[in-house]
Design an enzyme around this catalytic site. Structure first.
Site, mmCIF file in Angstrom:
data_model
loop_
_atom_site.group_PDB
_atom_site.id
_atom_site.type_symbol
_atom_site.label_atom_id
_atom_site.label_comp_id
_atom_site.label_asym_id
_atom_site.label_seq_id
_atom_site.Cartn_x
_atom_site.Cartn_y
_atom_site.Cartn_z
ATOM 1 N N ASP A 1 -45.920 -13.676 106.002
ATOM 2 C CA ASP A 1 -46.422 -14.642 105.036
ATOM 3 C C ASP A 1 -45.658 -14.502 103.736
ATOM 4 O OD1 ASP A 1 -47.959 -16.792 104.231
ATOM 5 O OD2 ASP A 1 -49.742 -15.608 103.780
ATOM 6 N N GLY A 2 -45.580 -15.605 103.017
ATOM 7 C CA GLY A 2 -45.004 -15.639 101.689
ATOM 8 C C GLY A 2 -46.031 -16.191 100.725
ATOM 9 N N GLU B 1 -41.502 -17.231 102.363
ATOM 10 C CA GLU B 1 -41.838 -17.352 103.789
ATOM 11 C C GLU B 1 -40.640 -16.951 104.650
ATOM 12 O OE1 GLU B 1 -44.769 -17.990 105.108
ATOM 13 O OE2 GLU B 1 -45.911 -19.078 103.594
ATOM 14 N N ASP C 1 -47.433 -18.825 109.176
ATOM 15 C CA ASP C 1 -48.287 -19.975 108.853
ATOM 16 C C ASP C 1 -47.472 -21.063 108.156
ATOM 17 O OD1 ASP C 1 -47.986 -18.976 106.272
ATOM 18 O OD2 ASP C 1 -50.096 -18.464 106.019
ATOM 19 N N HIS D 1 -55.114 -18.790 106.409
ATOM 20 C CA HIS D 1 -56.453 -18.690 105.821
ATOM 21 C C HIS D 1 -57.531 -19.192 106.782
ATOM 22 C CE1 HIS D 1 -54.266 -17.733 102.187
ATOM 23 N NE2 HIS D 1 -53.577 -18.841 102.351
ATOM 24 N N ASP E 1 -50.873 -12.071 104.429
ATOM 25 C CA ASP E 1 -51.150 -12.741 103.155
ATOM 26 C C ASP E 1 -51.467 -11.712 102.067
ATOM 27 O OD1 ASP E 1 -51.845 -15.173 101.505
ATOM 28 O OD2 ASP E 1 -53.794 -14.167 101.516
#
Length: 149
Positions: A15-16, A53, A75, A129, A139
């Site tokens: 994740d970024g 990302e 994501d 999320h 995250d």
């Protein structure tokens, strides 16, 4: 040539994150394999969410010490579609998009291509999320990367 029979299997969640876009950014990755797991993260000033990302996937793949079978969850539709759908055409069109514009983040796309080449990578998209444990940890790591600046 990659020998798939003896390759270690690794599951990666990346994740970024960015506070401001552009702004302070962070990337994070959770790597899971049969012997345990590893968490990595980092941050950069004045960057974008898409760059973070991409960097999350690059850093995760670069942290592997040998060729692996990788199931990489992101994501980011940008990362997943970029690597699985758009990259081949970008390369054929001298790193230009279909409307003849320079590909954004070309440096990181080239690096991601290089970083993934030693592995058998299966790219997977996961809704962010949404309670997917690995994605939630990635995250948190990305935000930890921002906090480390």
């Amino acid at each position: 040539m990659i020998n798939h029979i003896y390759m270690e299997k690794v599951i990666i969640y990346t994740d970024g994150a960015c506070r401001g876009n552009p702004g302070q950014g962070g990337w994070g990755a959770l790597l899971q394999h049969e012997k345990g797991q590893k968490q990595i993260y980092g941050g950069e000033e004045n960057t974008t969410n898409n760059r973070m990302e991409l960097l999350a996937a690059i850093m995760a793949l670069d942290s592997l010490t040998r060729s692996c079978q990788v199931e990489l969850f992101t994501d980011s539709v940008y990362v997943k579609d970029g690597i699985t759908k758009w990259l081949k055409n970008w390369q054929q069109n001298n790193w230009k998009t279909s409307n003849k514009k320079e590909v954004k983040n070309k440096d990181l796309w080239m690096k991601l291509l290089e970083s993934s080449s030693a592995h058998e990578v299966h790219w997977r998209w996961v809704k962010g999320h949404a309670g997917v444990a690995g994605n939630e940890i990635a995250d948190q790591l990305a935000n930890k990367g921002i906090d480390s600046l």
